[in-house]
Design a protein around this motif. Sequence first.
Motif, PDB file in Angstrom:
ATOM      1  N   HIS A 200       1.039  -1.130   0.025  1.00  0.00           N
ATOM      2  CA  HIS A 200       0.098  -0.264  -0.134  1.00  0.00           C
ATOM      3  C   HIS A 200       1.025   1.247   0.078  1.00  0.00           C
ATOM      4  O   HIS A 200       1.738   1.140   0.945  1.00  0.00           O
ATOM      5  CB  HIS A 200      -0.858  -0.198   1.178  1.00  0.00           C
ATOM      6  CG  HIS A 200      -2.091   0.837   1.081  1.00  0.00           C
ATOM      7  ND1 HIS A 200      -1.871   2.182   1.154  1.00  0.00           N
ATOM      8  CD2 HIS A 200      -3.362   0.690   0.776  1.00  0.00           C
ATOM      9  CE1 HIS A 200      -3.016   2.851   0.944  1.00  0.00           C
ATOM     10  NE2 HIS A 200      -4.066   1.865   0.700  1.00  0.00           N
TER      11      HIS A 200
ATOM     12  N   ARG B 137      -7.303  -3.565   4.153  1.00  0.00           N
ATOM     13  CA  ARG B 137      -8.573  -4.068   5.188  1.00  0.00           C
ATOM     14  C   ARG B 137      -8.816  -5.553   5.116  1.00  0.00           C
ATOM     15  O   ARG B 137      -8.964  -6.437   5.876  1.00  0.00           O
ATOM     16  CB  ARG B 137      -9.829  -3.365   4.886  1.00  0.00           C
ATOM     17  CG  ARG B 137     -10.922  -3.788   5.886  1.00  0.00           C
ATOM     18  CD  ARG B 137     -12.115  -2.837   5.693  1.00  0.00           C
ATOM     19  NE  ARG B 137     -12.468  -3.456   4.109  1.00  0.00           N
ATOM     20  CZ  ARG B 137     -13.678  -3.181   3.617  1.00  0.00           C
ATOM     21  NH1 ARG B 137     -14.251  -2.126   4.241  1.00  0.00           N
ATOM     22  NH2 ARG B 137     -13.858  -3.433   2.318  1.00  0.00           N
TER      23      ARG B 137
ATOM     24  N   GLN C 192       0.487   3.294   3.867  1.00  0.00           N
ATOM     25  CA  GLN C 192       0.946   2.306   4.808  1.00  0.00           C
ATOM     26  C   GLN C 192       0.471   0.902   4.572  1.00  0.00           C
ATOM     27  O   GLN C 192      -0.991   0.948   4.462  1.00  0.00           O
ATOM     28  CB  GLN C 192       0.901   3.075   6.273  1.00  0.00           C
ATOM     29  CG  GLN C 192      -0.557   3.157   6.724  1.00  0.00           C
ATOM     30  CD  GLN C 192      -0.555   3.810   8.313  1.00  0.00           C
ATOM     31  OE1 GLN C 192       0.490   3.756   8.774  1.00  0.00           O
ATOM     32  NE2 GLN C 192      -1.589   3.976   8.436  1.00  0.00           N
TER      33      GLN C 192
ATOM     34  N   GLN D 148      -1.035  -0.936   7.054  1.00  0.00           N
ATOM     35  CA  GLN D 148      -1.941  -1.225   7.882  1.00  0.00           C
ATOM     36  C   GLN D 148      -3.075  -0.727   7.316  1.00  0.00           C
ATOM     37  O   GLN D 148      -4.317  -1.042   7.853  1.00  0.00           O
ATOM     38  CB  GLN D 148      -1.587  -0.564   9.293  1.00  0.00           C
ATOM     39  CG  GLN D 148      -0.541  -0.893  10.119  1.00  0.00           C
ATOM     40  CD  GLN D 148       0.812  -0.452   9.443  1.00  0.00           C
ATOM     41  OE1 GLN D 148       1.014   0.459   8.716  1.00  0.00           O
ATOM     42  NE2 GLN D 148       1.911  -0.843  10.316  1.00  0.00           N
ATOM     43  N   ASP D 149      -3.215   0.112   6.196  1.00  0.00           N
ATOM     44  CA  ASP D 149      -4.354   0.493   5.730  1.00  0.00           C
ATOM     45  C   ASP D 149      -5.116  -0.768   4.810  1.00  0.00           C
ATOM     46  O   ASP D 149      -6.143  -0.425   4.277  1.00  0.00           O
ATOM     47  CB  ASP D 149      -4.204   1.702   4.806  1.00  0.00           C
ATOM     48  CG  ASP D 149      -4.049   3.044   5.421  1.00  0.00           C
ATOM     49  OD1 ASP D 149      -4.084   2.957   6.693  1.00  0.00           O
ATOM     50  OD2 ASP D 149      -3.443   3.847   5.030  1.00  0.00           O
TER      51      ASP D 149
ATOM     52  N   ASP E 246      -8.628  -1.487   0.963  1.00  0.00           N
ATOM     53  CA  ASP E 246      -8.158  -0.785   1.874  1.00  0.00           C
ATOM     54  C   ASP E 246      -9.404  -0.112   2.706  1.00  0.00           C
ATOM     55  O   ASP E 246     -10.396  -0.261   2.569  1.00  0.00           O
ATOM     56  CB  ASP E 246      -7.255   0.358   1.765  1.00  0.00           C
ATOM     57  CG  ASP E 246      -7.668   1.353   0.752  1.00  0.00           C
ATOM     58  OD1 ASP E 246      -8.783   1.532   0.634  1.00  0.00           O
ATOM     59  OD2 ASP E 246      -6.640   2.143   0.051  1.00  0.00           O
ATOM     60  N   TYR E 247      -9.104   0.676   3.950  1.00  0.00           N
ATOM     61  CA  TYR E 247     -10.131   1.076   4.447  1.00  0.00           C
ATOM     62  C   TYR E 247     -10.829   2.437   4.162  1.00  0.00           C
ATOM     63  O   TYR E 247     -11.695   2.884   4.609  1.00  0.00           O
ATOM     64  CB  TYR E 247      -9.488   1.647   6.257  1.00  0.00           C
ATOM     65  CG  TYR E 247      -9.153   0.246   7.082  1.00  0.00           C
ATOM     66  CD1 TYR E 247     -10.384  -0.280   7.674  1.00  0.00           C
ATOM     67  CD2 TYR E 247      -7.888  -0.281   6.768  1.00  0.00           C
ATOM     68  CE1 TYR E 247     -10.074  -1.461   8.362  1.00  0.00           C
ATOM     69  CE2 TYR E 247      -7.771  -1.412   7.920  1.00  0.00           C
ATOM     70  CZ  TYR E 247      -8.776  -1.838   8.398  1.00  0.00           C
ATOM     71  OH  TYR E 247      -8.700  -3.170   9.439  1.00  0.00           O
ATOM     72  N   TYR E 248     -10.049   2.641   3.081  1.00  0.00           N
ATOM     73  CA  TYR E 248     -10.953   4.091   2.322  1.00  0.00           C
ATOM     74  C   TYR E 248     -11.707   3.621   1.255  1.00  0.00           C
ATOM     75  O   TYR E 248     -12.257   4.591   0.593  1.00  0.00           O
ATOM     76  CB  TYR E 248      -9.753   4.780   1.748  1.00  0.00           C
ATOM     77  CG  TYR E 248      -8.604   5.216   2.877  1.00  0.00           C
ATOM     78  CD1 TYR E 248      -8.928   6.138   3.863  1.00  0.00           C
ATOM     79  CD2 TYR E 248      -7.163   4.701   2.604  1.00  0.00           C
ATOM     80  CE1 TYR E 248      -7.757   6.415   4.630  1.00  0.00           C
ATOM     81  CE2 TYR E 248      -6.400   4.783   3.499  1.00  0.00           C
ATOM     82  CZ  TYR E 248      -6.651   5.805   4.725  1.00  0.00           C
ATOM     83  OH  TYR E 248      -5.654   6.033   5.433  1.00  0.00           O
TER      84      TYR E 248
END
Length: 129
Positions: free
Chosen positions: A57, A65, A60, A62-63, A116-118
């Motif tokens: 990513h 999901r 980062q 951690q983004d 990702d979270y977005y």
Amino acid sequence: MQILRFFYAAVLLSLLAMTSCYPPVPVSPDIFGVHVSCHYNDSYDDYMWIFQVWVDHPIQLQDIREVEVFLYNAYGEMSYFDLRPDGKYLWNDIAMEQNTNLTCGRWYDVDVVATDYYGSTDDLQSYYQ
């Protein structure tokens, strides 16, 4: 003094106008490797399906999901696997064949989707045989 204030206001407005003309570039996960294999495991007396996906990513790691694998056979039947993170870039899952509707040695279309979270995604299409 008035001219100086006018100059600062003009510079500020022009900077705001320049930054608002260009929307932020969306970023998404980047799938850079996929490995699907099937091997016989004597200790389980069954075939084991191994799914490995390497994802990066740009912001980062951690983004990220979730990473999902979809397999389609020649008849359009689908199998789904939700992978788990295992290391820096690797997401994987192992499944016994008796718990799936897969058969070792058959041909499958493989679709991998990383989200990702977005809400941004990356997908990669491959095959297994």
